[in-house]
Design a protein around this motif. Structure first.
Motif, short mmCIF file in Angstrom:
data_model
loop_
_atom_site.label_atom_id
_atom_site.label_comp_id
_atom_site.label_asym_id
_atom_site.label_seq_id
_atom_site.Cartn_x
_atom_site.Cartn_y
_atom_site.Cartn_z
N ASP A 3 -14.05 7.55 11.32
CA ASP A 3 -15.08 7.53 10.26
C ASP A 3 -14.60 8.22 8.99
OD1 ASP A 3 -17.09 6.01 11.46
OD2 ASP A 3 -17.99 7.76 12.44
N ALA A 4 -13.87 9.33 9.14
CA ALA A 4 -13.33 10.03 7.98
C ALA A 4 -12.32 9.16 7.24
CB ALA A 4 -12.70 11.36 8.41
N LEU A 5 -11.47 8.45 7.98
CA LEU A 5 -10.49 7.55 7.34
C LEU A 5 -11.19 6.40 6.63
CD1 LEU A 5 -7.79 7.51 10.15
CD2 LEU A 5 -7.70 8.75 7.98
N ILE A 6 -12.20 5.83 7.28
CA ILE A 6 -12.98 4.77 6.63
C ILE A 6 -13.66 5.31 5.37
CG2 ILE A 6 -15.03 3.30 6.90
CD1 ILE A 6 -14.16 2.97 9.88
N GLY A 7 -14.18 6.53 5.46
CA GLY A 7 -14.80 7.18 4.30
C GLY A 7 -13.84 7.40 3.15
N LYS A 8 -12.55 7.52 3.46
CA LYS A 8 -11.51 7.66 2.44
C LYS A 8 -11.05 6.30 1.91
CE LYS A 8 -10.24 12.13 2.35
NZ LYS A 8 -9.92 12.88 1.12
N ASN A 9 -11.64 5.22 2.43
CA ASN A 9 -11.33 3.85 2.00
C ASN A 9 -9.88 3.46 2.24
OD1 ASN A 9 -13.98 3.19 1.04
ND2 ASN A 9 -13.57 4.53 -0.70
N VAL A 10 -9.33 3.84 3.40
CA VAL A 10 -7.97 3.43 3.72
C VAL A 10 -7.96 1.93 4.01
CG1 VAL A 10 -7.40 5.72 4.61
CG2 VAL A 10 -8.08 3.91 6.21
N SER A 11 -6.79 1.33 3.91
CA SER A 11 -6.64 -0.10 4.21
C SER A 11 -6.27 -0.34 5.66
CB SER A 11 -5.57 -0.72 3.31
OG SER A 11 -6.00 -0.75 1.97
N PHE A 12 -5.36 0.52 6.17
CA PHE A 12 -4.85 0.33 7.53
C PHE A 12 -4.77 1.67 8.25
CE2 PHE A 12 -2.59 -2.91 4.95
CZ PHE A 12 -3.06 -4.05 5.57
N ILE A 13 -4.94 1.60 9.57
CA ILE A 13 -4.66 2.71 10.47
C ILE A 13 -3.60 2.18 11.42
CG2 ILE A 13 -5.55 4.24 12.26
CD1 ILE A 13 -8.37 3.84 10.94
N THR A 39 0.84 -1.19 0.00
CA THR A 39 0.00 0.00 0.00
C THR A 39 0.88 1.24 0.00
OG1 THR A 39 -0.10 -0.05 2.41
CG2 THR A 39 -1.94 -1.08 1.23
N ARG A 40 0.25 2.35 -0.24
CA ARG A 40 0.93 3.64 -0.09
C ARG A 40 0.76 4.05 1.37
NH1 ARG A 40 0.12 9.75 -1.68
NH2 ARG A 40 -1.71 9.54 -0.39
N ASN A 95 -7.06 3.12 -0.21
CA ASN A 95 -6.15 2.00 0.08
C ASN A 95 -4.88 2.41 0.82
OD1 ASN A 95 -7.89 0.06 -1.15
ND2 ASN A 95 -7.19 0.86 -3.12
N ASP A 96 -4.76 3.66 1.25
CA ASP A 96 -3.57 4.10 1.98
C ASP A 96 -3.46 3.41 3.34
OD1 ASP A 96 -2.62 5.83 0.07
OD2 ASP A 96 -3.12 7.67 1.16
N PHE A 97 -2.24 3.37 3.82
CA PHE A 97 -1.91 2.94 5.18
C PHE A 97 -1.60 4.23 5.93
CE2 PHE A 97 0.65 -0.54 7.58
CZ PHE A 97 0.46 0.09 8.79
#
Length: 192
Positions: A113-123, A52-53, A80-82
């Motif tokens: 919620d904002a990160l999920i809304g951006k469709n990230v892969s990992f936090i 991922t990026r 898909n960002d990490f």
């Protein structure tokens, strides 16, 4: 340059977190929560997310309370960002120390919620969780149900932040191929 963001686990660390030889016989599920890992809960890891990026945000200036959407630049995040939050807590106390497991800078629900809304892969966090103990399981399950895993106990974020200067990098995430555990140990490598 490649930077290993995973905590190295040895016998001393296992004993410090209550996972000595006797512990595995009584609660094998704890094995999935040692060192750098994500809380998979009842979800499976997709090998599509191995590369991922990555983006690291410096949150060391936040000492109490929550990290909110006002504290980071959401516009730099791509699907898909990490996304990694560098709190400095692991560097300050060291993995396995009592103070380490008792110190949190929580990510607000609105930010998650904002990160999920951006469709990230990992936090990712250099803490024992994205929330304190009372909300730890809730936020991990909430994210996992939406296809996002929280990776805890990331190491060497000081070096990563210095090297990237807030620029994107390539992140490689390799969870142990285990099944039926609530957590999966993983190795995370950043390529800058």
């Amino acid at each position: 340059m490649k930077i290993d963001l995973s905590c190295k686990v040895d016998k001393k660390v296992l004993e410090a977190v209550g996972l000595g030889a006797q512990a595995f016989g009584t609660d094998l599920d704890k094995a999935g929560h040692v060192g750098t890992h994500f809380d998979a809960r009842d979800k499976e890891f997709s090998i599509e997310k191995i590369i991922t990026r990555g983006i690291v945000f410096d949150i060391r200036h936040i000492k109490t309370g929550e990290v909110t959407i006002k504290d980071i630049d959401l516009s730099v995040i791509q699907p898909n960002d990490f996304i990694i939050f560098y709190s400095g807590i692991l560097n300050e106390f060291g993995y396995g120390a009592k103070e380490y497991f008792g110190t949190y800078i929580e990510l607000s629900d609105e930010l998650v919620d904002a990160l999920i809304g951006k469709n990230v892969s990992f936090i990712g966090v250099d803490m024992a969780g994205a929330k304190g103990p009372e909300n730890h399981l809730r936020i991990d399950q909430y994210c996992a149900d939406r296809g996002v895993f929280i990776i805890e106990n990331l190491n060497n974020l000081d070096l990563l932040y210095e090297t990237t200067n807030s620029n994107a990098f390539t992140a490689y995430t390799f969870p142990v191929n285990m099944s039926g555990f609530s957590g999966l140990p993983c190795r995370v490598i950043a390529e800058v």
